[in-house]
Structure formats: C-alpha cells, structure tokens
Design an enzyme around this catalytic site. Structure first.
Site, PDB file in Angstrom:
ATOM      1  N   ARG A   1       0.852  -1.184   0.000  1.00 19.52           N
ATOM      2  CA  ARG A   1       0.000   0.000   0.000  1.00 19.52           C
ATOM      3  C   ARG A   1       0.888   1.234   0.000  1.00 19.52           C
ATOM      4  NH1 ARG A   1      -3.359  -2.965  -1.479  1.00 19.52           N
ATOM      5  NH2 ARG A   1      -5.473  -3.317  -0.634  1.00 19.52           N
TER       6      ARG A   1
ATOM      7  N   GLU B   1      -2.717   7.968  -4.261  1.00 23.97           N
ATOM      8  CA  GLU B   1      -3.297   7.523  -5.531  1.00 23.97           C
ATOM      9  C   GLU B   1      -4.815   7.802  -5.565  1.00 23.97           C
ATOM     10  OE1 GLU B   1      -4.022   2.799  -5.048  1.00 23.97           O
ATOM     11  OE2 GLU B   1      -1.899   3.379  -5.090  1.00 23.97           O
TER      12      GLU B   1
ATOM     13  N   HIS C   1      -1.242   0.821  -9.881  1.00 20.55           N
ATOM     14  CA  HIS C   1      -1.937  -0.132  -8.998  1.00 20.55           C
ATOM     15  C   HIS C   1      -2.651  -1.212  -9.814  1.00 20.55           C
ATOM     16  CE1 HIS C   1      -3.766  -0.490  -4.696  1.00 20.55           C
ATOM     17  NE2 HIS C   1      -3.546  -1.675  -5.234  1.00 20.55           N
TER      18      HIS C   1
ATOM     19  N   GLY D   1      -1.104  -4.459 -10.088  1.00 20.61           N
ATOM     20  CA  GLY D   1      -0.480  -5.739  -9.782  1.00 20.61           C
ATOM     21  C   GLY D   1      -1.457  -6.887  -9.729  1.00 20.61           C
TER      22      GLY D   1
END
Length: 354
Positions: free
Chosen positions: A261, A290, A308, A310
């Site tokens: 995070r 973000e 973000h 992944g």
C-alpha cells in the site's frame, strides 16, 4: 429463515463471471443489484421500507478499483449504523481491508470475509518485474527508446547491475511476500532475508535456499540491497519507511519496491532520499495519494511507476469470484451454516444483533 436469503450484489465491470457458480447462487438467493448513484442514496435505500432494508448479505465482487463504484467506501463506520438488523455477512473480493472498519462491523454482529491468496501469483509477478526494473532501470531505457535520444540510454552502463547474489529483504512474508521471495530466489539468484512480526519456519523451508529472519526492520535495513514491501497497511505500518529508515540504508544505497500500500512509504522523505542517494531506485505499483502520483516521482524516469495494477489478471478475477461465492454459500447452506465463514477476518457474537 423461512425465505431465500437476500443478497445485495455490488459488481465491478472488471470481473470473471463463473456461469456455473452463478446458476447455483441465483437458485439459492434473491439477488438485488446495487446501482446507487451516490453513497447518500445507499443510506436512503437502507432505511426501513427501503429497497435494501431486508438484505441478509452483501457481496462485492470483481476489481474494486474499477467501475462506477470505486469511490463508494461503504464498509466504514459511517455506514454501519445504517445497516439493517437482517444483515449478517459481507463477502468482498481482495486481499487488503484497509478501507473496512472491522471493529464497527464486529460490534454490529456482521461477519466480514475477504478472499486471501487469490491475487498472489499476479501481484508476485508484478513484484518480480519491479525488482528487476529497480536494478536495470528499464523505465529510463524505455523512455530513451520511445522519446529518445537513443544514446541517452548508454548512461545506464555505469549504474545498472544484475540482482544475482544481492540480498532481497521482504517486509511481510505472507502469501505474496513468500511468492516474491521464491521467484526472486529461483529466477534472479537473490539471497532472501525478511522482517515479519514473527518468524515463519514453514515459509523458510519452502524456499530452496532458505531465508534469514530479522526481528526488527533496522536489522534488515543494515544488510538489504533491495527491499520489497508486501505487508498489510495498518496504523502501525503507516509511513513505516521515512527519513529515519532511509538513513539506515547501506552506503551503497537502497533499492525499494512496493506492492503493498502506498501510505507505507512517506513519499516526501522518499524524494529526499532519492536526492541524497540513500535510495538509488524506487519501483512501485502503489502510491501514497493515488490515483494522484507525486509529480517529482512521476517525472523521474529513473523510477518505475505502475497504476496499482499488480492484481490485474483474469486468473485473479476468477479466484476472487469463486472464493467470494464459496464464503456466501457456505455461511447460509454449508455443513456449519451460521458459524464462522471462510475468509472471515473478524469474530462475531450474534448477541450484538439483539
């Protein structure tokens, strides 16, 4: 119960529908589809005689970070007070739960289940890519190829190295951390060290050359060439990496990778550490604020930045859907119906609903 349980379905458009599972679910449950334009509308529909006033379960499936309901953060304390007494369980896809108030749900007598170990492969592959990018500065090289000049890329000849034989420190040796460690050890020839709240002997044994445990982050920072963050975001891990930690890096500089995070890293301190070469590479899939990315990181092509993604893989979506629905069905119709469901992160005392 005397009726089929009513389920409020919050579905992201980015998901993998398992037709056979949904055929069974629609026979066992009454499905109400969430289509609120705002969270205030959601609150109104939860009111007595509202459309959601008698729901027994909420299922949120698919990629939570995509679709029209991205900003509908409805499992926090502000909303729990509006939930009907009939609501007994929430099943939500994903590994993290930093946007969920488990204490408020527990107090209200509502189970909260997520879907652990469903995105492990996808996120670990992303971690492996970011580790390699942190050593070889591929984002800079790609910029040279796309925008030029081509010869600018030759600057990499003096700074890029291969990760073989380097010490990779894993912070958080859970499912994803272990998968990253395994891939980096076997694929890149790295030596694995890790920091975790407790030593994990079984995980160490799963690595072909084992791993070295550190009981403190300071101990890990003293030896690590590269660190990969794969720990949960909690109040304790907020800004876990900041000025103090960067100052403890080896004189050769630290490469830092984040697939956890964004708020685990204090980005203002990170920028200063990059400027002083305490950190010599930053490769991350997540960001402190973000979807906004800190401009000085965004404009620095010596960093590798992903939006973000992944988790983003069809295999992940299928795993999410299957585990989420298994938790739902098991709770209402399984052999231990009404007891602690699969994937539950809290423990519920039903007297709280009385």
């Amino acid at each position: 119960m005397g009726r089929r349980p009513k389920v409020l379905l919050i579905a992201s458009p980015v998901r993998e529908v398992i037709e056979s599972k949904w055929t069974n679910v629609t026979q066992l449950f009454d499905i109400v589809t969430y289509d609120c334009k705002s969270t205030e509308e959601f609150k109104l529909r939860l009111q007595p005689d509202g459309e959601y006033s008698s729901i027994d379960a909420i299922v949120r499936t698919g990629w939570r970070n995509a679709g029209p309901f991205v900003d509908h953060i409805i499992f926090c304390a502000d909303f729990v007070q509006y939930y009907p007494k009939s609501l007994r369980i929430i099943c939500c896809t994903g590994h993290g739960h930093d946007l969920v108030n488990l204490n408020a749900l527990t107090t209200a007598g509502i189970w909260y289940c997520n879907t652990p170990d469903c995105a492990t492969e996808a996120v670990a592959n992303t971690g492996l890519y970011l580790i390699l990018a942190a050593y070889r500065y591929f984002s800079f090289a790609e910029d040279c190829a796309r925008r030029g000049p081509w010869m600018r890329s030759r600057e990499l000849g003096t700074i890029a190295i291969d990760p073989y034989g380097q010490i990779l420190g894993i912070v958080g040796l859970g499912d994803i951390g272990l998968a990253v460690a395994r891939k980096a050890s076997l694929g890149l020839g790295m030596k694995i060290h890790y920091f975790n709240p407790r030593r994990k002997l079984e995980a160490e044994a799963a690595l072909h050359e084992g791993a070295t445990y550190h009981s403190s982050l300071e101990s890990l920072l003293a030896v690590a060439d590269c660190i990969c963050l794969s720990c949960p975001y909690t109040p304790e891990t907020h800004h876990m990496f900041s000025t103090t930690q960067f100052a403890l890096a080896k004189k050769s500089g630290l490469r830092l990778v984040n697939v956890a995070r964004g708020k685990i890293v204090h980005e203002k301190a990170l920028i200063e550490a990059l400027g002083s070469s305490q950190v010599i590479a930053w490769a991350s899939d997540v960001h402190e604020n973000e979807p906004e990315i800190t401009p000085r990181l965004k404009s620095n092509y010596m960093t590798t930045l992903l939006p973000h993604i992944g988790v983003c893989s069809k295999s992940t979506w299928r795993n999410f859907e299957e585990k989420c629905l298994n938790s739902l069905e098991g709770f209402f119709y399984g052999t231990t119906a009404g007891q602690k469901p699969m994937g539950a992160l809290n423990s519920v005392d039903y007297r709280a609903r009385e």
